[in-house]
Write a protein that holds these residues in place. Structure first.
Motif, PDB file in Angstrom:
ATOM      1  N   UNK A  21       0.831  -3.722   1.636  1.00  8.97           N
ATOM      2  CA  UNK A  21       0.715  -2.439   0.949  1.00  8.97           C
ATOM      3  C   UNK A  21      -0.750  -2.081   0.692  1.00  8.97           C
ATOM      4  N   UNK A  22      -1.593  -3.088   0.398  1.00  7.79           N
ATOM      5  CA  UNK A  22      -3.019  -2.826   0.193  1.00  7.79           C
ATOM      6  C   UNK A  22      -3.670  -2.321   1.474  1.00  7.79           C
ATOM      7  N   UNK A  23      -3.286  -2.907   2.616  1.00 14.21           N
ATOM      8  CA  UNK A  23      -3.830  -2.453   3.895  1.00 14.21           C
ATOM      9  C   UNK A  23      -3.456  -1.001   4.147  1.00 14.21           C
ATOM     10  N   UNK A  24      -2.184  -0.681   3.953  1.00 14.56           N
ATOM     11  CA  UNK A  24      -1.704   0.677   4.224  1.00 14.56           C
ATOM     12  C   UNK A  24      -2.376   1.694   3.310  1.00 14.56           C
ATOM     13  N   UNK A  25      -2.333   1.458   2.014  1.00 13.43           N
ATOM     14  CA  UNK A  25      -2.870   2.438   1.072  1.00 13.43           C
ATOM     15  C   UNK A  25      -4.399   2.420   1.031  1.00 13.43           C
ATOM     16  N   UNK A  26      -5.014   1.258   1.324  1.00 16.87           N
ATOM     17  CA  UNK A  26      -6.469   1.228   1.443  1.00 16.87           C
ATOM     18  C   UNK A  26      -6.939   2.064   2.621  1.00 16.87           C
ATOM     19  N   UNK A  27      -6.191   2.004   3.730  1.00 17.54           N
ATOM     20  CA  UNK A  27      -6.517   2.821   4.908  1.00 17.54           C
ATOM     21  C   UNK A  27      -6.367   4.305   4.586  1.00 17.54           C
ATOM     22  N   UNK A  28      -5.288   4.653   3.895  1.00 24.04           N
ATOM     23  CA  UNK A  28      -5.071   6.058   3.513  1.00 24.04           C
ATOM     24  C   UNK A  28      -6.203   6.547   2.607  1.00 24.04           C
ATOM     25  N   UNK A  29      -6.602   5.710   1.629  1.00 21.82           N
ATOM     26  CA  UNK A  29      -7.692   6.094   0.730  1.00 21.82           C
ATOM     27  C   UNK A  29      -8.995   6.320   1.497  1.00 21.82           C
TER      28      UNK A  29
ATOM     29  N   UNK B 133      -5.992  -0.080  -3.207  1.00 25.57           N
ATOM     30  CA  UNK B 133      -5.519  -1.394  -3.640  1.00 25.57           C
ATOM     31  C   UNK B 133      -4.833  -1.305  -5.005  1.00 25.57           C
ATOM     32  N   UNK B 134      -5.425  -0.531  -5.912  1.00 27.80           N
ATOM     33  CA  UNK B 134      -4.820  -0.376  -7.233  1.00 27.80           C
ATOM     34  C   UNK B 134      -3.466   0.324  -7.142  1.00 27.80           C
ATOM     35  N   UNK B 135      -3.394   1.363  -6.295  1.00 30.90           N
ATOM     36  CA  UNK B 135      -2.122   2.074  -6.115  1.00 30.90           C
ATOM     37  C   UNK B 135      -1.089   1.154  -5.465  1.00 30.90           C
TER      38      UNK B 135
END
Length: 566
Positions: free
Chosen positions: A17-25, A36-38
């Motif tokens: 999840x950190x990879x996915x949402x970090x990429x989106x951010x 990462x926080x999200x």
């Protein structure tokens, strides 16, 4: 499967999840830290769907804290801090005090106890090392004077937070903590004295024994030629010292890891240690931020929007205005004030550590932790946009405000050469821009040959020291024509730019040649590509670090082999 795989599922969910949402951010031009926080919020207990094991995530986050603080220690340079101490030390202390007071006042208005308000205010006062370094690196400001001031300021904040972490447990009862005291707890003064004694013993052990033992260990491991063993020795030292500090000296994991990194910096292998441990530090720091996100209850954004807005206002506006005022009072120009202020207009890892410890000690309510996390998420997300606004805001103020123009060109006695400056320093001299490691070496060589020179340097403290030693120096950014005019560039024989500042090189050279068309220009740069571009632009004689290193080594080799060949 019959066996427990909660560790594996927590790691898989956290990293994935950190990879996915970090990429989106990152795609949204936000720091990956926000993603990462999200990610932690998504897999946390406050949101529907999969819920990771909170206890395991907390232990993984402890490893993240150790490795984060180890990295801070590896990059902690007492010399860099001392170079900007006269602005960083008072600035950081006063700004933290003001931010803490604002947080306490806000908490008091909500009916919180004063101890809760103190921890809440302290959590809002300390900026994120990770966010600051990434923001400065992305804008090429890390090696500039403004960047060094911001980093030095943050180092002072970090050290203050470390002191708070040490004192919080013994003071928890006085501050109103609800955590049960230890069975053998004695009087408060005895608890504080014992804590400070244990911390002092640990620090003394690290400075006396660690400074010799760790470099010795790295040296012998490096001699094996095994990269895996070297990486293992670095990680084992960081985590082992952190654990030993907690078990033997009752010191926090964070402080133990910080001193492990600081002591390891003394080794000649410190750069390699930083590089080898970086992937693991990055991975576990991600888990740290994910685990912090798991503690956040997003419902607070809907239930307490006004409180969240007030917290963000303290972080983004209160801290920024305080820093701007402090830097201006210390006689630095407006651009420096704005750059340093927006660098610190966010909170991060130390805020989480302080708030987490306050929560564990019963000093901070759960809502306080959620408000700190909300403030961190929003301030970190806003920071790139606040940073981007510095240049247009500065230009707008300078165009419309006479006060801003006066603040940008301070009536600083160090910005002008003394009236009794020797005449030989005003005609045919070398104007040396920058007095860092390269510039000071050039200055020593000029002094040894009796060649007159004038230094132009942004660091006011360094200019004061140079003048105390009888060296002609002016304070200011050499990209400003007034600084070069004060250095008497019109009558100089040579301009030597010893600072790696590719953004302002052309402006310095253009100013020098406009005032002195025949002046010779010598430049330095970090990379061969930059050297080639500067040479093609005809800005002067260019020296790059790699090129000069190769020339020096080649000259030595040829000199040693010449007799045999002759």
């Amino acid at each position: 499967m019959d066996h427990d795989i909660s560790l594996i599922t927590t790691l898989a969910a956290g990293f994935g999840m950190a990879l996915l949402l970090g990429f989106v951010a990152s795609r949204l031009k936000l720091p990956a830290l926000v993603g990462y926080l999200v990610a932690g919020i998504v897999i946390g207990p406050a949101t529907p769907g999969f819920v990771a094991d909170v206890k395991i995530a907390a232990q993984l986050s402890e490893i993240g804290v150790m490795l984060l603080m180890f990295g801070v220690g590896l990059h902690f340079s007492l010399q860099d801090l001392l170079a900007v101490r006269r602005i960083a030390l008072p600035g950081a202390v006063v700004q933290m005090g003001l931010a803490t007071a604002l947080g306490m006042a806000l908490a008091w208005s909500w009916g919180w106890a004063w101890g809760s308000g103190l921890i809440f205010g302290l959590s809002l006062s300390c900026a994120s090392t990770v966010v600051l370094l990434k923001a400065l690196e992305a804008r090429g400001l890390l090696a500039t004077m403004n960047g060094r001031i911001a980093v030095g300021w943050l180092v002072v904040e970090d050290l203050a937070c470390v002191l708070v972490l040490v004192l919080m447990p013994p003071l928890a009862g006085v501050l109103g903590g609800t955590a049960a005291p230890a069975a053998d707890a004695g009087p408060l003064w005895l608890s504080i004295g014992r804590t400070l004694l244990e911390v002092s013993a640990f620090i003394a052990l690290m400075l006396v024994v660690g400074r010799r033992a760790l470099p010795w260990l790295l040296w012998h491991v490096a001699r094996t030629g095994s990269r895996e063993l070297f990486t293992l020795s670095v990680v084992a030292s960081a985590i082992g010292i952190a654990f030993g500090a907690a078990a033997l000296f009752s010191v926090s994991f964070a402080l133990g890891a910080f001193f492990a990194g600081m002591v390891m910096r003394e080794s000649e292998f410190s750069h390699r240690a930083a590089e080898e441990s970086l992937p693991l530090r990055d991975a576990f720091s991600v888990l740290f931020f994910v685990s912090v996100g798991m503690l956040f209850d997003p419902a607070i954004l809907a239930e307490q929007p006004l409180r969240v807005a007030m917290v963000v206002a303290i972080i983004v506006l209160g801290k920024t205005l305080a820093a701007v005022a402090l830097v201006l009072v210390l006689r630095y120009p407006l651009n420096t004030a704005l750059t340093v202020a927006v660098s610190l207009a966010q909170i991060g890892e130390f805020s989480f550590i302080l708030a987490g410890l306050g929560l564990a000690l019963g000093l901070l309510p759960a809502q306080g932790m959620s408000l700190v996390l909300a403030g961190a998420l929003i301030s970190i997300a806003l920071n790139p946009f606040v940073f981007a606004a510095v240049a247009p805001l500065s230009h707008w103020l300078l165009a419309r405000s006479a006060l801003a123009r006066r603040l940008s060109q301070r009536e600083d006695p160090l910005a002008e050469l003394p009236v009794d400056t020797a005449r030989q320093l005003l005609f045919g001299q070398v104007v040396l821009v920058g007095h860092g490691r390269v510039g000071s070496g050039i200055a020593r060589a000029l002094a040894a040959r009796g060649i007159p020179y004038v230094v132009a340097e942004q660091n006011r403290e360094l200019v004061e020291d140079l003048r105390a030693r009888g060296v002609a120096a002016v304070s200011g950014d050499a990209a400003d024509p007034a600084v070069l005019i004060q250095a008497h560039i019109a009558d100089a024989a040579m301009l030597v730019i010893a600072t790696p500042d590719p953004l302002n090189l052309r402006q310095m050279v253009d100013t020098a040649r406009a005032l002195n068309p025949g002046i010779e220009v010598v430049l330095r740069t970090h990379s061969d590509d930059e050297a080639r571009l500067l040479h093609e632009a005809g800005l002067g004689t260019v020296f790059s670090r790699n090129d000069e290193l190769a020339k020096g080594m080649a000259a030595h080799v040829l000199a040693r082999l010449a007799p045999a060949g002759g």
